[in-house]
Every structure is written in structure tokens, then in C-alpha cells.
Write a protein that holds these residues in place. Structure first.
Motif, mmCIF file in Angstrom:
data_model
loop_
_atom_site.group_PDB
_atom_site.id
_atom_site.type_symbol
_atom_site.label_atom_id
_atom_site.label_comp_id
_atom_site.label_asym_id
_atom_site.label_seq_id
_atom_site.Cartn_x
_atom_site.Cartn_y
_atom_site.Cartn_z
ATOM 1 N N TYR A 1 0.857 -1.203 0.000
ATOM 2 C CA TYR A 1 0.000 0.000 0.000
ATOM 3 C C TYR A 1 0.891 1.250 0.000
ATOM 4 O O TYR A 1 0.784 2.113 -0.876
ATOM 5 N N SER A 2 1.788 1.336 0.961
ATOM 6 C CA SER A 2 2.672 2.507 1.021
ATOM 7 C C SER A 2 3.620 2.515 -0.179
ATOM 8 O O SER A 2 3.875 3.566 -0.780
ATOM 9 N N GLU A 3 4.093 1.339 -0.545
ATOM 10 C CA GLU A 3 5.025 1.245 -1.685
ATOM 11 C C GLU A 3 4.379 1.839 -2.944
ATOM 12 O O GLU A 3 5.038 2.527 -3.719
ATOM 13 N N GLU A 4 3.087 1.591 -3.140
ATOM 14 C CA GLU A 4 2.432 2.061 -4.362
ATOM 15 C C GLU A 4 1.913 3.487 -4.246
ATOM 16 O O GLU A 4 1.992 4.270 -5.197
ATOM 17 N N ARG A 5 1.364 3.843 -3.095
ATOM 18 C CA ARG A 5 0.689 5.142 -3.008
ATOM 19 C C ARG A 5 1.622 6.287 -2.633
ATOM 20 O O ARG A 5 1.348 7.433 -2.993
ATOM 21 N N HIS A 6 2.724 5.999 -1.895
ATOM 22 C CA HIS A 6 3.611 7.092 -1.504
ATOM 23 C C HIS A 6 4.185 7.822 -2.729
ATOM 24 O O HIS A 6 4.146 9.054 -2.789
ATOM 25 N N PRO A 7 4.696 7.089 -3.745
ATOM 26 C CA PRO A 7 5.257 7.813 -4.903
ATOM 27 C C PRO A 7 4.204 8.631 -5.660
ATOM 28 O O PRO A 7 4.525 9.684 -6.209
ATOM 29 N N VAL A 8 2.959 8.148 -5.666
ATOM 30 C CA VAL A 8 1.905 8.916 -6.349
ATOM 31 C C VAL A 8 1.679 10.237 -5.608
ATOM 32 O O VAL A 8 1.605 11.314 -6.211
ATOM 33 N N GLY A 9 1.608 10.137 -4.270
ATOM 34 C CA GLY A 9 1.432 11.345 -3.465
ATOM 35 C C GLY A 9 2.594 12.311 -3.673
ATOM 36 O O GLY A 9 2.403 13.520 -3.832
ATOM 37 N N ARG A 10 3.820 11.756 -3.715
ATOM 38 C CA ARG A 10 5.014 12.601 -3.894
ATOM 39 C C ARG A 10 4.933 13.357 -5.222
ATOM 40 O O ARG A 10 5.182 14.542 -5.314
ATOM 41 N N ARG A 11 4.521 12.630 -6.257
ATOM 42 C CA ARG A 11 4.474 13.256 -7.583
ATOM 43 C C ARG A 11 3.421 14.377 -7.604
ATOM 44 O O ARG A 11 3.642 15.438 -8.188
ATOM 45 N N ILE A 12 2.314 14.146 -6.936
ATOM 46 C CA ILE A 12 1.273 15.182 -6.933
ATOM 47 C C ILE A 12 1.726 16.385 -6.101
ATOM 48 O O ILE A 12 1.496 17.534 -6.481
ATOM 49 N N LEU A 13 2.418 16.124 -5.000
ATOM 50 C CA LEU A 13 2.941 17.246 -4.212
ATOM 51 C C LEU A 13 3.903 18.082 -5.047
ATOM 52 O O LEU A 13 3.844 19.310 -5.051
ATOM 53 N N THR A 14 4.782 17.402 -5.772
ATOM 54 C CA THR A 14 5.776 18.126 -6.563
ATOM 55 C C THR A 14 5.085 18.963 -7.643
ATOM 56 O O THR A 14 5.398 20.140 -7.833
ATOM 57 N N SER A 15 4.114 18.362 -8.345
ATOM 58 C CA SER A 15 3.502 19.101 -9.450
ATOM 59 C C SER A 15 2.596 20.225 -8.943
ATOM 60 O O SER A 15 2.577 21.319 -9.512
ATOM 61 N N THR A 16 1.867 19.973 -7.830
ATOM 62 C CA THR A 16 0.990 21.047 -7.352
ATOM 63 C C THR A 16 1.819 22.176 -6.737
ATOM 64 O O THR A 16 1.460 23.347 -6.865
ATOM 65 N N ASP A 17 2.941 21.836 -6.100
ATOM 66 C CA ASP A 17 3.833 22.884 -5.571
ATOM 67 C C ASP A 17 4.320 23.772 -6.703
ATOM 68 O O ASP A 17 4.291 25.003 -6.613
#
Ligand SMILES: Cc1cc2nc3c(=O)[nH]c(=O)nc-3n(C[C@H](O)[C@H](O)[C@H](O)COP(=O)(O)OP(=O)(O)OC[C@H]3O[C@@H](n4cnc5c(N)ncnc54)[C@H](O)[C@@H]3O)c2cc1C
Length: 576
Positions: A346-362
């Protein structure tokens, strides 16, 4: 129930927090355990459902999740599709650019962005939860938790001033940005506060002269001191507008007022008036994420795990998809059929998605609002006549896919495995870890899509082929696959479908395709014909093979016909 009895209560999953993430998780768990196999308790510190409009944008990926749950039709009937956004360059600007957001043709049947106040989204999820036999205990706060020596989580709850304990096999913190579960885990919420102060207002906006910008679409653009966005939405008994604007430095710290919204509107090349505020609030924004979304018995989802700017309307949608990913794994763990490592994915799959969205929205947010020299220069270029002609159209063409979250894949996950003939990796359009591509299909004369093929809580084994010979080979391989797939069939459940890219009689069955169709898996098989052969070839790349689709609609395992099967080893990774 007496306090003493409550001390002995053991549940499978305690969901702490009934915002969108917690409600979706509860729905997904309850529908998998409708026969009482999964005991779920959902608590929320608030005294009742929230009435705030907060997240307005329901993205395509979330609509697909709602479709799977059976609530998309209601969401669509209560919301409003945001057909486009007008980008304007500020005072006196005559030319605007309309970004079309209404759909992603060929990728999904749903509108690009559904505008629906978060309170309505939560009501839809809560009503559905109740119809499934679940409920939320409002006014019940999670105070803390600890692990017992038996491997359970002892959750300390407080309701009506009284404290009591619930023992849970799993605890999920969907308790928002100030998460008690995250604090209890001692996890850092790493990140930073975003520059500036922001004002949000829900109000009426009336445009003089028949509407040029506010013609029922959203508007976003450069105003004094930063950016402003204005979005229409349907509310009970009428229509409303959401204004979200960067405050001028000189307004910082002052009480929020409608005058600030009016000042922002005065920057538009139209005459529009803001009236009748229903909710005005000033807020600071943060961009933060935990290092892990949890393991063992305790997990985090939604804002408890990540928060970021509202650019692109991603936050609630990210939380919904977290819960969708966690739910089927948690259900398998509760039912005793998950491999020891399944929950860690769960964390392995969802953490990178969250990271990518944080980077792009920032990046998007800084570009839109930051007073820094670099951001101001970038805005200057974007809104220059060169930018309007050359850059904005490119951004506008990419925007629907970027915000939809349909780009999410789990190709790098340890749960994705593929056996494909050698060819440069990038030249295969479909890989294990991708969302099952959207295709229009025909079945016994009716038109359907891959979204319906994968709907429900089971895994789906999809056999796809472009000739009768290949169909025969795939069907004859089903007996061997049956043994490998037994743990899935006995646990979360397994459906089998075949998609053929050749002509079929309208009422054809697997039996018409081959003599091996008497095997138990083949006899339960649903048969579909591809409606657009070119679309199938372009999206699948492979002509003949099998795909094991996970309950969340992503391809877990992909195998080309003729390759040495690794299906058994794949199923062992998933199951006990
Ligand atoms: C003004 C605004 C506009 C936004 N616009 C958008 C948008 O357009 N699109 C988008 O995708 N996102 C948007 N967001 C973000 C979105 O609102 C959040 O991402 C979303 O609410 C997160 O859902 P959640 O369920 O994870 O957490 P929350 O909605 O915060 O829910 C957490 C729940 O946990 C409960 N709780 C807290 N502590 C405890 C405890 N100790 N015990 C029990 N219960 C507890 C709370 O009462 C609450 O009900 C916006 C947010 C704001 C504020």
C-alpha cells in the motif's frame, strides 16, 4: 453497551475519521464483508457530517471509483460538469484562452471534472455506507492507541465525555491533516508552508451584459498580487461560485471580506459583482507528506498522509484513491488470505503517487501565486502574447489528463509482474501496473466497456485474443491457470472474461470457441468483442495474452500467449 463490555469489543478495522477518505474505505470494506466477515467500526470526532463545500473538484479517476461502488450516477446527477476554464491575463486583457476540461475521449466515459461540494460527496458516500449496513459513530474521537502483545491495536476513544477502549486488528487514520494516528505513530509530516495567505469565498457572482467570462465555466487568471480562480457549482436550492484568491501583502492578517473578492473580479475584462457570501475564510497552505503510509497494523490515508496546495483540485481525489488501494489489501488480510507482504505494498504504491502530486501542485502553485522574481517572470511569459499563443495552448491540451489522475500506474510496484516477448520496454503500450485500458466492447448484442468488466470486488482474469486459434490456445491453458488462481478464487473472488478482436455471433459463448470450454473457469467466462480494433491494438500492444486485473482495476500480471507462465509465482506474492 456498558463500558465494561465495550472494553472487550474487537473489530477487524477501526477507521478513524469519516471524511471522504474514511467514508470510501468504510464503503469498500463493508461491501466486501457484507456477510459479517469484516467487522468495521468508523468513528468521527465531529458531531455530524460536515456541511462545508471544501473540495469541489471530483476528478475522472474518482468518478471511476464511484462507478465501481455504484454511486457515480448519483454524483453526476447532483454535480455539474466543468466544461472549460477560461484563463485570463488580467485587467484590460481582451483575449482569453478556454481550456477544455469536459472529457478525455477514448479514455473514460465520464466528464473531465465534476464540480460537487465535498459535503455532497460525503453525503453520497455516507448514504451508500448505510445502505450496505455500515454506519459512522459521530462525536467519537480517537484519543490514542497502542499495540498489545497479541498483535492488536488498543484504541482509546472518547464519546460524550466518556473514555473507552476498542481492540482492533487494524487501525486506519483517515483523520485529516492534524491526524491523531499520525501523531501516535510518531511520524514526521515533512514539508513546508507555502508562501502567502489565501482567501476562499462561496458567494454569488453576477456578470453584467449576458456573461462573457462567467458563462457557466470556471475562470482563472492573474490578478493584483497573484492569481484568482472562480468556479461555479450547484448547491441545494441554487447555484454558487467559489472564489479562491491570493491575498495582497497589505491585506495579510486582516479580517477577510467580500471586498477582496470584488477587487479580484475587477481585474477581469468584464463587469462582475460578488454578493451574498455564504462562507469566507482565510487559510495558510502547506505541502507535506509522511515518509511511509504505514505497515503492520496501522495505516494512514488521505490528508493524514499528505497535504498540498489546491492547484488542480487533487487533494480529496488522492485520498479516495489511497483508500481504494488499501481497502482490497486490508480485506484480504482480514480474511486471512493475504501474503505477509501484501499490506506493505500500500505505502510502496501510493507514496510515490502522493510525492508526484505534491511536486507538481507545488510547482503549479508557486508559478501561479509566488511573489518571487522567478515566478513573476514565468507568469509574465505565460501571459505575454507569445505565451498565450504558444505555451498556454500546450498546457491546456495536457491539463485534462494531468488533473484526472488517470496517469497513475504501479509499474514499479513489487506487485506488478509481466512476461512479454523481448522488445524495447517503452514500445509496449500496456505494462503490468497500468490501469486496465478503457475499451468499448460488445457483449450479447449490448455495448459495454472495460469499466464494467472490472466492476466489483473480485479479481478479473482477462483473456484477450485476435484470432479463433489464439482463443482456443488461451482457453485450453485455463485448466493450468485454475490451480494457480485457486487462492484468489477462494479469497477475494475471481471472474474470467475474454475479449476477442474478431467477428463473433451476437450470442456466442466460450463453448462456440473451443472444445476446452468445458473447464470450470471457461464455463463461467463472459465473452466480449472489441468494438474498435485499432483502439485495442494501440492500447494493448499485445494481440494475444492474459491480464490478471486487481480489484482496483490495475493490471497486476500480464502474460503474452506463448511465454512461460509465471502466474503461480505471482499469485504466491499476493496470497498466503
Ligand atoms: C477550502 C478547501 C478547498 C479544497 N478544494 C479541493 C478540491 O477542489 N479538490 C480536492 O481534491 N481537494 C480539495 N481540498 C482538499 C480536501 O478538502 C481534502 O483533501 C479532503 O477533505 C481530505 O479528506 P480526508 O478524508 O483525508 O480528510 P478530512 O476531510 O480532513 O476528514 C478527516 C475527518 O477526521 C475527523 N477526525 C479528525 N481527528 C479525529 C480523531 N482524533 N478521531 C476521530 N475523527 C477525527 C474529522 O472530524 C474529519 O471528519 C480542499 C480543501 C479545502 C480546505
Amino acid at each position: 453497551m456498558s463500558a465494561e463490555d465495550e472494553n472487550k469489543v474487537v473489530v477487524d478495522v477501526l477507521v478513524a475519521g469519516a471524511g471522504p477518505s474514511g467514508l470510501l474505505l468504510a464503503n469498500e470494506l463493508v461491501r466486501r464483508g457484507a456477510d459479517g466477515r469484516i467487522k468495521v467500526r468508523v468513528v468521527d470526532a465531529a458531531l455530524g457530517p460536515s456541511e462545508h463545500s471544501k473540495a469541489l473538484a471530483v476528478q475522472l479517476n474518482s468518478l471511476e471509483i464511484f462507478h465501481d461502488l455504484g454511486v457515480a450516477a448519483r454524483a453526476l446527477s447532483e454535480g455539474k460538469s466543468l466544461a472549460s476554464n477560461t484563463v485570463f491575463a488580467g485587467k484590460g486583457c481582451k483575449q482569453e484562452l478556454k481550456i477544455k476540461l469536459d472529457s478525455l475521449p477514448g479514455e473514460s466515459p465520464f466528464p473531465g471534472i465534476l464540480v460537487l461540494p465535498q459535503s455532497r460527496t460525503e453525503k453520497i458516500l455516507l448514504d451508500n455506507l448505510k445502505s450496505l449496513g455500515g454506519n459512522v459513530e459521530y462525536g467519537t474521537e480517537l484519543m490514542g492507541f497502542s499495540n498489545t502483545k497479541d498483535g492488536l491495536v488498543e484504541c482509546r476513544l472518547r464519546a460524550e465525555g466518556r473514555e473507552f477502549t476498542v481492540l482492533a486488528r487494524y487501525l486506519v487514520g483517515t483523520d485529516g491533516a492534524h491526524s491523531a494516528v499520525r501523531h501516535g505513530l510518531g511520524m514526521k509530516f515533512t514539508g513546508h508552508k507555502l508562501e502567502g495567505e489565501f482567501l476562499l469565498a462561496d458567494c454569488d457572482i453576477n456578470e453584467e451584459g449576458g456573461g462573457k467570462i462567467f458563462d457557466g465555466t470556471g475562470a482563472i487568471g492573474k490578478i493584483e498580487g497573484g492569481m484568482g480562480g472562480f468556479f461555479p457549482y450547484a448547491r441545494d436550492g441554487g447555484a454558487s461560485w467559489r472564489a479562491i484568491i491570493t491575498r495582497r501583502e497589505e491585506d495579510s492578517g486582516a479580517q477577510a471580506s467580500l471586498a477582496e473578492v470584488q477587487r479580484a473580479l475587477d481585474f477581469l475584462p468584464t463587469k462582475a459583482t460578488a454578493r451574498s457570501p455564504r462562507w469566507i475564510s482565510v487559510f495558510a497552505l502547506h505541502s507535506r507528506q509522511v515518509e511511509s503510509y504505514g505497515s503492520g497494523t496501522t495505516f494512514l490515508a488521505g490528508d493524514a498522509a499528505h497535504i498540498h496546495s489546491p492547484a488542480g483540485g487533487q487533494g480529496m481525489n488522492l485520498g479516495l484513491a489511497d483508500s481504494q488501494n488499501l481497502a482490497w489489501k486490508l480485506a484480504m488480510a482480514v480474511q486471512g488470505c493475504a501474503s505477509p507482504g501484501l499490506l506493505d505494498t500500500y505505502s510502496e504504491e501510493r507514496h510515490p503517487v502522493g510525492r508526484r502530486i505534491l511536486t507538481s501542485t507545488d510547482a503549479a502553485f508557486a508559478g501561479m501565486t509566488s511573489p518571487g522574481a522567478l515566478s513573476r517572470a514565468a507568469r509574465g511569459i505565460l501571459f505575454s502574447s507569445f505565451g498565450r499563443k504558444r505555451i498556454l495552448p500546450i498546457l491546456s491540451a495536457r491539463a485534462p489528463k494531468m488533473v484526472s489522475q488517470l496517469w497513475v500506474n504501479y509499474r514499479a510496484s513489487s506487485l506488478s509482474q509481466e512476461v512479454l516477448p523481448w522488445k524495447p520496454w517503452r514500445s509496449w503500450p500496456l505494462h503490468a501496473g497500468d490501469r486496465l485500458p478503457f475499451l468499448t466492447l460488445a457483449s450479447t448484442g449490448k455495448s459495454t466497456t472495460t469499466l464494467d468488466l472490472k466492476r466489483g470486488t473480485s479479481f478479473v482474469l482477462v483473456l484477450f485474443c485476435s484470432s479463433e486459434g489464439a482463443a482456443d490456445l488461451l482457453l485450453s491453458g485455463l485448466d493450468a491457470a485454475r490451480e494457480a488462481l485457486e487462492p484468489i478464487a477462494a479469497g477475494p473472488g475471481l471472474e474470467v472474461s475474454m475479449i476477442v478482436d474478431f467477428m463473433l455471433k451476437a450470442d456466442a459463448t466460450a463453448g462456440d470457441l473451443c472444445s476446452h470450454a468445458s473447464s470450470p473457469l471457461a464455463s463461467a467466462l463472459s465473452l466480449f468483442r472489441v468494438e474498435d480494433s485499432a483502439d485495442f491494438k494501440q492500447k494493448f500492444g499485445l494481440k494475444d495474452g492474459i491480464a490478471l486485473v486487481r480489484p482496483d482495476g490495475y493490471v497486476g500480471y500480464l502474460e503474452a500467449l506463448g511465454m512461460k507462465s509465471q502466474l503461480s509465482s505471482y499469485v504466491r506474492r499476493l496470497t498466503k
